[in-house]
Scaffold this active site. Structure first.
Site, mmCIF file in Angstrom:
data_model
loop_
_atom_site.group_PDB
_atom_site.id
_atom_site.type_symbol
_atom_site.label_atom_id
_atom_site.label_comp_id
_atom_site.label_asym_id
_atom_site.label_seq_id
_atom_site.Cartn_x
_atom_site.Cartn_y
_atom_site.Cartn_z
ATOM 1 N N ASP A 42 2.742 4.194 -8.102
ATOM 2 C CA ASP A 42 2.415 2.798 -8.390
ATOM 3 C C ASP A 42 3.713 2.022 -8.493
ATOM 4 O O ASP A 42 4.403 2.085 -9.517
ATOM 5 C CB ASP A 42 1.624 2.707 -9.692
ATOM 6 C CG ASP A 42 1.226 1.287 -10.039
ATOM 7 O OD1 ASP A 42 1.581 0.357 -9.289
ATOM 8 O OD2 ASP A 42 0.554 1.106 -11.080
ATOM 9 N N ASN A 69 7.053 -0.986 3.536
ATOM 10 C CA ASN A 69 5.885 -1.737 3.997
ATOM 11 C C ASN A 69 4.937 -2.100 2.857
ATOM 12 O O ASN A 69 4.135 -3.028 2.994
ATOM 13 C CB ASN A 69 5.121 -0.914 5.043
ATOM 14 C CG ASN A 69 3.791 -1.524 5.404
ATOM 15 O OD1 ASN A 69 3.723 -2.570 6.056
ATOM 16 N ND2 ASN A 69 2.703 -0.889 4.970
ATOM 17 N N TYR A 139 4.455 -14.809 -3.259
ATOM 18 C CA TYR A 139 4.448 -13.969 -2.057
ATOM 19 C C TYR A 139 5.530 -14.426 -1.078
ATOM 20 O O TYR A 139 6.323 -13.611 -0.578
ATOM 21 C CB TYR A 139 3.071 -14.025 -1.393
ATOM 22 C CG TYR A 139 2.987 -13.203 -0.134
ATOM 23 C CD1 TYR A 139 2.827 -11.830 -0.199
ATOM 24 C CD2 TYR A 139 3.072 -13.803 1.120
ATOM 25 C CE1 TYR A 139 2.760 -11.059 0.956
ATOM 26 C CE2 TYR A 139 2.998 -13.050 2.277
ATOM 27 C CZ TYR A 139 2.846 -11.684 2.196
ATOM 28 O OH TYR A 139 2.792 -10.931 3.344
ATOM 29 N N LYS A 143 8.995 -12.297 0.070
ATOM 30 C CA LYS A 143 9.293 -11.921 1.458
ATOM 31 C C LYS A 143 10.581 -12.583 1.950
ATOM 32 O O LYS A 143 11.322 -11.989 2.749
ATOM 33 C CB LYS A 143 8.109 -12.288 2.347
ATOM 34 C CG LYS A 143 6.852 -11.480 2.050
ATOM 35 C CD LYS A 143 7.090 -9.983 2.185
ATOM 36 C CE LYS A 143 5.805 -9.188 2.045
ATOM 37 N NZ LYS A 143 6.014 -7.727 2.250
ATOM 38 N N THR A 174 -5.951 -6.786 9.166
ATOM 39 C CA THR A 174 -6.208 -5.765 8.158
ATOM 40 C C THR A 174 -7.335 -6.269 7.277
ATOM 41 O O THR A 174 -7.764 -7.416 7.374
ATOM 42 C CB THR A 174 -4.965 -5.518 7.298
ATOM 43 O OG1 THR A 174 -4.678 -6.715 6.557
ATOM 44 C CG2 THR A 174 -3.758 -5.170 8.168
#
Length: 233
Positions: A42, A69, A139, A143, A174
């Site tokens: 985790d 990833n 997010y 990135k 996905t």
């Protein structure tokens, strides 16, 4: 044969990368639960990245390539409770950026100690350059940090044969992307992609495979877009 540690290997892009690499490499993956050739870890927990690295080394003996990833894409609206908003920010940073940085550091130190070359492939996002929705500041920031980290590693360690690359996918088909498209109105989002469709996991996987195994050394520091021309730098 090349030994590779791949995080986020159990589904989506990670599973596609795992499949693309296996004919030519020995791959140990990471996911939240143990499975065949996958170590449960985790990455939201302090110390998890180091434990993962150690466990992968025990299985492989040496690691030649690291592919970061693993990541989360969770909404964090600004009108959330203050403590919840900060916790959401920190969780995303921890998984998407800090754990990746910890693994990059361990990889570089491993290669330096052995006096050998190595490769890092970081899976970032189109959001690193064009941003994301108002609920996804964290997010996009995580990135963007991953891209900046990749470039810094490339510049700092190329003389030692340590190479670093990043991939910036746009929407990829996905389960996570399917949910997002459905909730935001897929037709409108697809209209923003000149190619007319989102990327497929195997397209991103082929880029990761090539960078991990075949890309020329002079490409170190490169950031490759896989977004159907929805964002052109």
């Amino acid at each position: 044969m090349t030994n590779i540690l791949l995080t986020g290997a159990s589904r989506g892009i990670g599973a596609a990368i795992h499949d693309a690499l296996r004919p030519a490499a020995r791959v140990i993956g990471q996911a939240t639960r143990d499975a065949d050739d996958i170590i449960g870890a985790d990455l939201d927990r302090p110390g998890a990245a180091a434990a993962l690295w150690s466990a992968a080394l025990d299985r492989l003996g040496t690691i030649d390539v690291l592919i970061n990833n693993a990541g989360v894409f969770e909404a964090n609206p600004i009108d959330a409770d203050d403590a919840d908003w900060t916790a959401g920010w920190e969780r995303t940073m921890r998984i998407n950026l800090t754990a990746s940085a910890e693994l990059c550091r361990l990889a570089i130190k491993h290669w330096q100690a052995r006096g050998v070359a190595g490769r890092i492939v970081n899976v970032a996002s189109r959001a690193a350059y064009r941003g994301d929705s108002p609920a996804h500041w964290h997010y996009a920031a995580s990135k963007a940090g991953m891209v900046a980290m990749t470039k810094t590693i490339a510049r700092g360690y190329a003389g030692q044969g340590i190479l670093a690359f990043a991939i910036c996918p746009g929407f990829t088909m996905t389960g996570m992307a399917e949910d997002y498209l459905a909730s935001r109105g897929g037709d409108k989002l697809l209209a923003d992609i000149p190619l007319g469709r989102v990327a497929m996991p195997d397209e991103v996987a082929e880029m990761a495979r090539w960078l991990a195994l075949d890309a020329p050394a002079s490409m170190t520091g490169a950031v490759l877009d896989v977004n159907g021309a929805s964002y052109v730098r």
